[in-house]
Design a protein around this motif. Structure first.
Motif, PDB file in Angstrom:
ATOM      1  N   ALA A  98       0.868  -1.182   0.000  1.00  0.00           N
ATOM      2  CA  ALA A  98       0.000   0.000   0.000  1.00  0.00           C
ATOM      3  C   ALA A  98       0.900   1.225   0.000  1.00  0.00           C
ATOM      4  O   ALA A  98       2.114   1.128   0.249  1.00  0.00           O
ATOM      5  N   ILE A 100       1.588   4.976   1.751  1.00  0.00           N
ATOM      6  CA  ILE A 100       1.216   5.913   2.814  1.00  0.00           C
ATOM      7  C   ILE A 100       2.148   7.126   2.746  1.00  0.00           C
ATOM      8  O   ILE A 100       3.213   7.074   2.120  1.00  0.00           O
ATOM      9  N   GLN A 108       5.111   9.771  -0.963  1.00  0.00           N
ATOM     10  CA  GLN A 108       4.383   8.528  -0.731  1.00  0.00           C
ATOM     11  C   GLN A 108       5.373   7.365  -0.656  1.00  0.00           C
ATOM     12  O   GLN A 108       6.285   7.264  -1.472  1.00  0.00           O
ATOM     13  N   ARG A 113       1.256  -4.525   3.727  1.00  0.00           N
ATOM     14  CA  ARG A 113      -0.151  -4.555   4.150  1.00  0.00           C
ATOM     15  C   ARG A 113      -0.338  -5.684   5.155  1.00  0.00           C
ATOM     16  O   ARG A 113       0.194  -6.783   4.973  1.00  0.00           O
ATOM     17  N   GLN A 152       3.002   1.823  12.544  1.00  0.00           N
ATOM     18  CA  GLN A 152       2.862   3.045  11.746  1.00  0.00           C
ATOM     19  C   GLN A 152       3.452   2.889  10.339  1.00  0.00           C
ATOM     20  O   GLN A 152       3.213   3.715   9.467  1.00  0.00           O
ATOM     21  N   GLN A 153       4.234   1.835  10.147  1.00  0.00           N
ATOM     22  CA  GLN A 153       4.894   1.613   8.851  1.00  0.00           C
ATOM     23  C   GLN A 153       4.195   0.525   8.031  1.00  0.00           C
ATOM     24  O   GLN A 153       4.779  -0.030   7.117  1.00  0.00           O
ATOM     25  N   ALA A 154       2.975   0.212   8.405  1.00  0.00           N
ATOM     26  CA  ALA A 154       2.218  -0.803   7.665  1.00  0.00           C
ATOM     27  C   ALA A 154       0.790  -0.304   7.473  1.00  0.00           C
ATOM     28  O   ALA A 154       0.322   0.567   8.194  1.00  0.00           O
ATOM     29  N   LYS A 155       0.106  -0.851   6.486  1.00  0.00           N
ATOM     30  CA  LYS A 155      -1.313  -0.529   6.253  1.00  0.00           C
ATOM     31  C   LYS A 155      -2.141  -1.631   6.909  1.00  0.00           C
ATOM     32  O   LYS A 155      -2.065  -2.796   6.518  1.00  0.00           O
ATOM     33  N   ASN A 156      -2.899  -1.252   7.918  1.00  0.00           N
ATOM     34  CA  ASN A 156      -3.694  -2.207   8.675  1.00  0.00           C
ATOM     35  C   ASN A 156      -4.991  -2.512   7.925  1.00  0.00           C
ATOM     36  O   ASN A 156      -5.877  -1.672   7.829  1.00  0.00           O
ATOM     37  N   GLU A 157      -5.090  -3.741   7.403  1.00  0.00           N
ATOM     38  CA  GLU A 157      -6.306  -4.155   6.705  1.00  0.00           C
ATOM     39  C   GLU A 157      -6.961  -5.346   7.400  1.00  0.00           C
ATOM     40  O   GLU A 157      -7.801  -6.042   6.814  1.00  0.00           O
ATOM     41  N   ASP A 162      -5.121   0.495  15.115  1.00  0.00           N
ATOM     42  CA  ASP A 162      -3.662   0.461  15.150  1.00  0.00           C
ATOM     43  C   ASP A 162      -3.129  -0.011  16.499  1.00  0.00           C
ATOM     44  O   ASP A 162      -2.044  -0.581  16.578  1.00  0.00           O
TER      45      ASP A 162
END
Length: 347
Positions: A98, A100, A108, A113, A152-157, A162
């Motif tokens: 992803a 961010i 960006q 993810r 904070q360094q990943a996209k939480n899906e 968080d």
């Protein structure tokens, strides 16, 4: 190996410059990768581990020759301080990232993810620690990315928020840290630079996550925070103070490591950390010149105005991987001589 008993023991934050024959340093210089950057390595997979081993020995010997008391493996096997561990966990998709907003706020960045339950199925840095232990008779430190920073360094899906993600990362970090301790780590450090980047979230759960990550660790522990690598975040963009620092006094970590030389930090803030030892950044990694011994002595003396000598550990501001190796070595040597001079002066 026993930790040094003298005052002002010297250490490094973690990384040391990787040789040009091992990595494409021009490619490395453009980012701090969160996903894997396999193209950075110059050797094919079948030769890479041996080459990384050889480069790690070079880094260890440089630190020893400079006079460092508590050495690391230089993080030679890593593309960044965090991505090697974070992308090795189950539940993480690093191949379909992803995007961010980067920590600097204007670009960006591709990030892993989180697509399922995060689990650590096997050790990630255990061989690194065993190799370091076999190749130095000095006290040895190994670093891990902190759970708040990883969240904070990943996209939480997958997780509800968080905080839940950070606590799951904390369990994975803790399992790794316990294995590293068994393998002979004398010091274990968590890198948590994002606590100052997002202080509101950090106040909600960073201390809880850090304490979970360090649960059951009996060797000295460190939490490192900084304003970003000098090569990526210039000094003019760095604030003169931390937005999240006093709160770290509530962690179970023994030491707090802070960047102080480049941002010319007001060291009065150290009074807020009265229960901790302080790893004080006394080398400005944004300065291409090697500091004089006297300059570094002055920076250590400045720290001694607020922290007793038996609680102060001189260190560089941050990891040194983006610097020319000769400069990194020269800076470490100046720091070690400065600390030795002050030891003799204090008596």
């Amino acid at each position: 190996m026993p930790l040094p008993t003298h005052i002002l023991p010297t250490t490094v934050v973690g990384s040391y410059p990787q040789p040009e024959w091992l990595v494409d340093r021009a490619m490395l210089s453009k980012s701090v990768p969160r996903t894997r950057m396999h193209a950075m390595w110059r050797l094919p997979a079948e030769h890479l581990e041996q080459a990384q081993d050889d480069a790690t020995i070079v880094a260890i010997r440089d630190m020893e020759r400079a006079g460092i008391d508590i050495v690391t493996d230089g993080e030679i096997r890593r593309e960044s301080y965090s991505n090697r561990f974070a992308t090795a966990l189950e539940g993480i998709d690093a191949d379909n990232p992803a995007m961010i907003t980067a920590r600097t706020g204007n670009t960006q960045t591709p990030v892993p993810r989180v697509v399922g339950p995060v689990k650590r199925r096997q050790p990630v840095e255990l061989r690194d620690m065993e190799f370091l232990r076999r190749n130095t008779d000095r006290a040895a430190k190994i670093t891990l990315p902190g759970p708040f920073t990883m969240s904070q360094q990943a996209k939480n899906e997958f997780y509800k928020d968080d905080e839940e993600l950070a606590m799951v990362f904390a369990q994975a970090v803790n399992a790794e840290a316990l294995d590293l301790q068994k393998a002979g780590a004398d010091v274990i450090q968590l890198d948590e630079p994002w606590v100052r980047n997002n202080p509101e979230l950090a106040r909600r759960y960073a201390v809880k996550a850090i304490n979970r990550a360090l649960k059951g660790i009996t060797v000295p522990t460190v939490v490192h925070l900084c304003f970003g690598y000098a090569a990526v975040v210039p000094g003019s963009n760095k604030p003169a103070g931390y937005s999240f620092l006093a709160e770290l006094d509530d962690t179970i970590a023994d030491q707090i490591s802070i960047e102080a030389a480049q941002p010319k930090l007001d060291l009065g803030v150290l009074k807020d950390l009265s229960s901790k030892k302080i790893m004080l950044g006394v080398l400005d990694l944004g300065d291409p010149n090697i500091e004089s011994v006297e300059t570094v002595m002055d920076r250590i003396r400045n720290g001694l105005k607020y922290v007793a000598a038996d609680r102060l550990i001189p260190a560089p501001d941050c990891g040194m991987k983006y610097m020319p190796r000769a400069t990194a070595f020269g800076k470490l040597k100046a720091m070690c001589e400065a600390a030795a001079n002050l030891r003799a002066e204090i008596g």
